[in-house]
Design a protein around this motif. Structure first.
Motif, short mmCIF file in Angstrom:
data_model
loop_
_atom_site.label_atom_id
_atom_site.label_comp_id
_atom_site.label_asym_id
_atom_site.label_seq_id
_atom_site.Cartn_x
_atom_site.Cartn_y
_atom_site.Cartn_z
N CYS A 1 -5.34 -2.54 -1.53
CA CYS A 1 -5.18 -2.47 -0.07
C CYS A 1 -4.15 -1.41 0.33
O CYS A 1 -4.15 -0.96 1.48
CB CYS A 1 -4.73 -3.83 0.47
SG CYS A 1 -6.00 -5.12 0.41
N SER A 2 -3.28 -1.02 -0.60
CA SER A 2 -2.19 -0.08 -0.29
C SER A 2 -2.46 1.32 -0.82
O SER A 2 -1.53 2.11 -0.99
CB SER A 2 -0.88 -0.61 -0.90
OG SER A 2 -0.64 -1.95 -0.50
N LYS A 3 -3.72 1.64 -1.07
CA LYS A 3 -4.08 2.98 -1.54
C LYS A 3 -3.77 4.03 -0.48
O LYS A 3 -3.78 3.76 0.72
CB LYS A 3 -5.57 3.03 -1.89
CG LYS A 3 -5.99 2.15 -3.06
CD LYS A 3 -5.54 2.73 -4.38
CE LYS A 3 -6.14 1.96 -5.55
NZ LYS A 3 -5.63 2.47 -6.85
N THR B 1 -5.48 -2.52 7.03
CA THR B 1 -5.61 -2.96 5.64
C THR B 1 -4.37 -2.56 4.84
O THR B 1 -3.87 -3.34 4.02
CB THR B 1 -6.86 -2.36 4.99
OG1 THR B 1 -8.02 -2.78 5.70
CG2 THR B 1 -6.99 -2.79 3.54
N TYR B 2 -3.88 -1.34 5.07
CA TYR B 2 -2.68 -0.89 4.35
C TYR B 2 -1.49 -1.80 4.69
O TYR B 2 -0.76 -2.23 3.79
CB TYR B 2 -2.33 0.56 4.71
CG TYR B 2 -1.09 1.05 3.98
CD1 TYR B 2 -1.20 1.63 2.73
CD2 TYR B 2 0.16 0.91 4.56
CE1 TYR B 2 -0.06 2.06 2.05
CE2 TYR B 2 1.30 1.34 3.89
CZ TYR B 2 1.19 1.91 2.64
OH TYR B 2 2.33 2.32 1.97
N SER B 3 -1.29 -2.09 5.97
CA SER B 3 -0.18 -2.96 6.38
C SER B 3 -0.31 -4.33 5.71
O SER B 3 0.68 -4.91 5.24
CB SER B 3 -0.17 -3.11 7.90
OG SER B 3 -0.05 -1.86 8.54
N GLY C 1 -12.26 -3.42 3.12
CA GLY C 1 -12.23 -4.00 4.46
C GLY C 1 -11.96 -5.49 4.36
O GLY C 1 -12.03 -6.09 3.28
N PHE C 2 -11.68 -6.11 5.49
CA PHE C 2 -11.31 -7.53 5.45
C PHE C 2 -12.45 -8.46 5.03
O PHE C 2 -12.18 -9.50 4.41
CB PHE C 2 -10.69 -7.95 6.78
CG PHE C 2 -9.25 -7.57 6.86
CD1 PHE C 2 -8.27 -8.30 6.21
CD2 PHE C 2 -8.86 -6.45 7.59
CE1 PHE C 2 -6.94 -7.94 6.26
CE2 PHE C 2 -7.51 -6.08 7.66
CZ PHE C 2 -6.56 -6.82 6.99
N PRO C 3 -13.72 -8.16 5.31
CA PRO C 3 -14.78 -9.03 4.76
C PRO C 3 -14.73 -9.11 3.23
O PRO C 3 -14.90 -10.18 2.65
CB PRO C 3 -16.06 -8.37 5.26
CG PRO C 3 -15.66 -7.68 6.53
CD PRO C 3 -14.29 -7.16 6.25
N ILE C 4 -14.47 -7.97 2.57
CA ILE C 4 -14.36 -7.96 1.11
C ILE C 4 -13.10 -8.70 0.67
O ILE C 4 -13.12 -9.47 -0.31
CB ILE C 4 -14.35 -6.51 0.58
CG1 ILE C 4 -15.69 -5.83 0.87
CG2 ILE C 4 -14.04 -6.47 -0.90
CD1 ILE C 4 -15.74 -4.37 0.48
N ILE C 5 -12.00 -8.47 1.38
CA ILE C 5 -10.74 -9.14 1.05
C ILE C 5 -10.91 -10.66 1.13
O ILE C 5 -10.45 -11.40 0.25
CB ILE C 5 -9.62 -8.66 2.00
CG1 ILE C 5 -9.32 -7.18 1.76
CG2 ILE C 5 -8.35 -9.50 1.81
CD1 ILE C 5 -8.39 -6.57 2.79
#
Length: 360
Positions: free
Chosen positions: A302-304, A246-248, A312-316
């Motif tokens: 995403c960069s916290k 997620t950070y990447s 997570g990606f489902p939320i994104i």
């Protein structure tokens, strides 16, 4: 702007220590002298496992190398043509991975099936090493599109759509229990169809199951990935999970927002390697970006620094779908007025009369 001391190369030492096993030779057959039918070649367990893993196997001589389209720490990438069929593909020639690791990459590629994941075709065997063959994606990399400021205006709708494409691919990967571990704008390819681009997640050379299962490794002594996109916990040698991806992804979103390079001199970081959100939001390129505020908020979230604070990606995916619906409204349905309907009826009646007169 303060320059951070970020590692310049990735190491697979801790992974290789976990997965290192006695290398099995790729000899095709062995003879069992104790068997009455010892003259009949019997496939070795290594060959059977290899065939099951890779599916289609080709020789390197079956392909003509057209051009080199990429080079990295672990592989060189070529656009190739299969001589027999003229089919254009991409050949990834591994140069820094063990046979075990390359086989794991091929096994993973073969299992994946998603429109936003690079499509695996088969493998070449050369010098007792596997080299994956994948589809040729004709639109280049996301990074090249981001940085081509003069030729590509990169409208808001396109930025949101490509971000959604990548998120869908990563969501699929995580749902299948895999971590990418090297997600960046160079590893996102673009499939071009007319004026439309579709993002495709590629390069699974470092993908793996949850690395926290490797309890006995001294992973704090090595890092995995491409430095500018690595999560702080990875750079600090701490335990990590799918939130590192997620950070990447968040840094890639920052590239999309600002159209700047991921280098910390361009997209500012804190001393702990996380995104310096305040400084990022003050960049002229961010202030003048066509991206909606909610999209910029998503990039920052995403960069916290703290993994649990990243979505997570489902939320994104859900957030990007909402942004996409707002930014790209559906085409309005054309309503026919009663005047247009009356005119259409008059035209039909006139045509019928003309036809009747001609017949007489």
């Amino acid at each position: 702007m303060k320059k951070l001391s970020i590692p310049t190369s990735a190491s697979l030492d801790c992974i290789n220590e976990y997965e290192r096993e006695k290398e099995e030779e790729y000899d095709s057959f062995r003879v069992d002298s104790d068997s009455p039918s010892h003259h009949v070649p019997r496939p070795s367990s290594a060959l059977r496992a290899l065939r099951e893993a890779v599916g289609s196997v080709s020789n390197m001589e079956d392909f003509e190398r057209i051009e080199k389209i990429g080079s990295g720490f672990f592989a060189d990438v070529y656009k190739v043509r299969r001589k027999l069929t003229n089919q254009i593909m991409v050949l990834k020639v591994n140069k820094g991975l063990t046979a075990t690791k390359t086989r794991q990459e091929v096994e993973l590629l073969k299992r994946l099936n998603h429109p936003n994941i690079l499509h695996y075709i088969g493998s070449c065997i050369h010098n007792e090493q596997l080299h994956p063959l994948t589809e040729f994606v004709n639109g280049g990399t996301l990074k090249s599109l981001i940085q081509d400021v003069e030729k590509n205006p990169f409208p808001r709708e396109q930025r949101i759509q490509l971000s959604l494409d990548m998120a869908l691919g990563m969501e699929y990967l995580h749902e299948n229990g895999m971590l990418h571990r090297d997600f960046n704008s160079n590893n996102c390819l673009l499939r071009k169809e007319g004026d439309r681009y579709t993002a495709v997640v590629a390069d699974f050379g470092l993908a793996a199951k949850n690395p926290n299962l490797m309890k006995d490794l001294r992973c704090n002594q090595s890092v995995v990935g491409t430095p500018f996109w690595m999560a702080p916990e990875v750079l600090h040698g701490k335990r990590y999970d799918k939130k590192a991806d997620t950070y990447s992804y968040g840094i890639v979103l920052c590239e999309i927002v600002s159209r700047k390079d991921a280098d910390p001199d361009e997209i500012p970081r804190n001393d702990n390697f996380s995104l310096n959100e305040a400084a990022f939001r003050e960049l002229p390129e961010v202030i003048g970006s066509p991206c909606p505020p909610a999209f910029i908020d998503l990039a920052c979230n995403c960069s916290k620094f703290v993994p649990d604070e990243r979505p997570g990606f489902p939320i994104i995916v859900r957030q990007l779908i909402q942004l996409h619906l707002i930014s790209v409204p559906p085409s309005p349905v054309k309503r026919i007025s009663w005047q247009d309907r009356a005119l259409k009826n008059e035209t039909i009646i006139k045509l019928m009369k003309d036809t009747s007169t001609t017949t007489k």
